[in-house]
Design an enzyme around this catalytic site. Structure first.
Site, short mmCIF file in Angstrom:
data_model
loop_
_atom_site.label_atom_id
_atom_site.label_comp_id
_atom_site.label_asym_id
_atom_site.label_seq_id
_atom_site.Cartn_x
_atom_site.Cartn_y
_atom_site.Cartn_z
N SER A 161 0.84 -1.19 0.00
CA SER A 161 0.00 0.00 0.00
C SER A 161 0.88 1.23 0.00
O SER A 161 2.03 1.20 0.44
CB SER A 161 -0.90 0.01 1.24
OG SER A 161 -1.47 1.29 1.46
N TYR A 187 -0.85 -0.46 10.57
CA TYR A 187 -1.13 -0.82 9.18
C TYR A 187 0.06 -0.46 8.29
O TYR A 187 0.52 -1.28 7.48
CB TYR A 187 -2.38 -0.10 8.69
CG TYR A 187 -2.70 -0.37 7.24
CD1 TYR A 187 -3.20 -1.61 6.83
CD2 TYR A 187 -2.50 0.61 6.27
CE1 TYR A 187 -3.48 -1.86 5.50
CE2 TYR A 187 -2.80 0.37 4.93
CZ TYR A 187 -3.29 -0.87 4.55
OH TYR A 187 -3.57 -1.11 3.23
#
Length: 314
Positions: A161, A187
C-alpha cells in the site's frame, strides 16, 4: 534494484485486470488468491480464471467464497474455481492450508489484509495487522515454497500500500507492547513489511526460478476500509486522491502475476501497472527507500522465522 532498468508497460492506472491479461493463456497454471472472494481479490480471481487458470480462493468465510466462486465460474465459463478455508491470523489454519495443498503452484497472490483495526491480538499476543498482513502470508508463502519451486518460473505477488510511505518496521516493538497502539501506524508498518518480504524472498528463492514482487493496487473503496471513520473516509475522498474501481485495482496484481514483460523480474514494487519510481517527499506515490532496504528485509525475515518458531513450540 540499483542500476536496473525501471519496468514500464503499455498499461496505466485506468487499465483493468481483464485488459492486462488479454491474450495471455494460463491454461494448466494453478493460482491461489488470498481474500479472493471480495473486492480486489474477487476481480483478481476472475481475471486469472478468465485466462484459463485453476484458481483457489483462500478465504475466511467459505460460504461467501462459494458464492463468489459460483459468480466467477458463471462469468468466465471456467469450472476450475475452487474455495479453501484460510484464516491468516491463525497459524494453525495456515499450516492446515499448506498441508492440504498438493502439486505445483504457479501463481500466489497474497491479497488479503486488514486495515486500521482497533487494538487486537492473536493468541500468540501478536498485533493483528502485522500478524495477518505479514506473518500469516509469510508462513503461507514459505510453506508453499516447494510447490512454487516445482512449478518452474512461479510468481508471488504481495499486496502492499501507499501506506508503507508513512511507516517503517519498528523492529524493537513490532507488536506495540511498549509504545501506545496506533491503528494507522500498525497498518503502515505491516505494508512496509510486505515490500521487505518481497525483496528478501526474491533474493532467497531466485535459484528456484521464483520471482516475488510487491504491488500497490491504488485506492479502492472496499470492505478493507470498514474500520475507518466517516471523517477519515471523507478526508481521503476530498484529498484529491483518485479512487479506482475494483477491476482497476486488481490490474497491477494480475499484470505482475502474468505478463511476459515481467519474466525474471523480482524484488520490486509496482503501482499503476508499472514499476514505481523512488518516492519524492511531498508527493503521494512511489516507493520508499526503507521498504527496499536489503538489510531490513533480511532482518525482518529472521524476526519472522523466530516468531513462527516460538509460536510452534508447545
Amino acid at each position: 534494484m540499483t542500476g536496473s532498468t525501471r519496468v514500464t508497460t503499455p498499461f496505466t492506472a485506468q487499465s483493468t485486470a481483464a485488459e492486462v491479461v488479454a491474450g495471455i493463456d494460463l491454461t494448466g497454471r494453478r493460482a491461489i488468491v488470498t481474500g479472493g472472494a471480495s473486492g480486489i481479490g474477487l476481480e483478481t480471481s476472475r481475471a486469472l480464471a478468465g485466462a484459463g487458470a485453476e484458481v483457489t480462493m483462500a478465504v475466511r468465510d467459505v460460504g461467501a467464497g462459494q458464492r463468489a466462486a459460483d459468480d466467477v465460474r458463471a462469468t468466465t465459463g471456467n469450472d476450475r474455481v475452487l474455495v479453501a478455508p484460510l484464516d491468516l491470523a491463525d497459524q494453525r489454519s495456515v499450516a492446515a492450508f499448506v498441508a492440504a495443498w498438493d502439486g505445483p503452484l504457479h501463481i500466489l497472490i497474497n491479497n488479503a489484509g486488514v486495515m486500521r483495526t482497533p487494538e487486537l491480538r492473536t493468541p500468540e499476543g501478536w498485533e493483528l495487522q502485522f500478524a495477518t498482513n505479514h506473518l500469516g502470508h509469510f508462513a503461507l508463502a514459505t510453506g508453499l515454497r516447494p510447490a512454487l519451486a516445482a512449478a518452474g518460473r512461479a510468481r508471488v505477488v504481495v499486496l502492499s500500500s501507499v501506506g508503507h510511505l508513512r511507516g517503517s518496521v519498528d523492529f524493537d516493538d513490532v507488536h506495540f507492547r511498549e509504545r501506545p497502539y496506533d491503528g494507522g501506524l500498525a497498518y503502515d508498518q505491516s505494508k512496509t513489511a510486505n515490500v521487505l518480504f518481497a525483496v528478501e524472498a526474491n533474493r532467497r528463492w531466485a535459484g528456484d526460478g521464483i520471482t516475488v514482487n510487491a504491488v500497490h493496487p491504488g485506492a479502492i473503496l472496499t470492505d478493507l476500509t470498514r474500520h475507518m471513520s466517516e471523517e477519515e473516509l471523507d478526508a481521503a475522498v476530498n484529498s484529491g486522491y483518485v479512487f479506482k474501481a475494483p477491476q482497476q485495482g486488481a490490474a497491477t496484481s494480475v499484470l505482475v502475476a502474468t505478463s511476459p514483460l515481467l519474466e525474471g523480474v523480482g524484488g520490486r514494487y509496482f503501482e499503476d501497472c508499472a514499476e514505481a519510481r523512488p518516492h519524492v517527499p511531498g508527493t503521494s506515490g512511489g516507493v520508499a527507500a526503507h521498504a527496499l532496504d536489503p538489510e531490513a528485509a533480511e532482518r525482518l525475515w529472521r524476526l519472522s522465522l523466530d516468531l513462527l518458531t516460538s509460536a510452534s513450540r508447545p
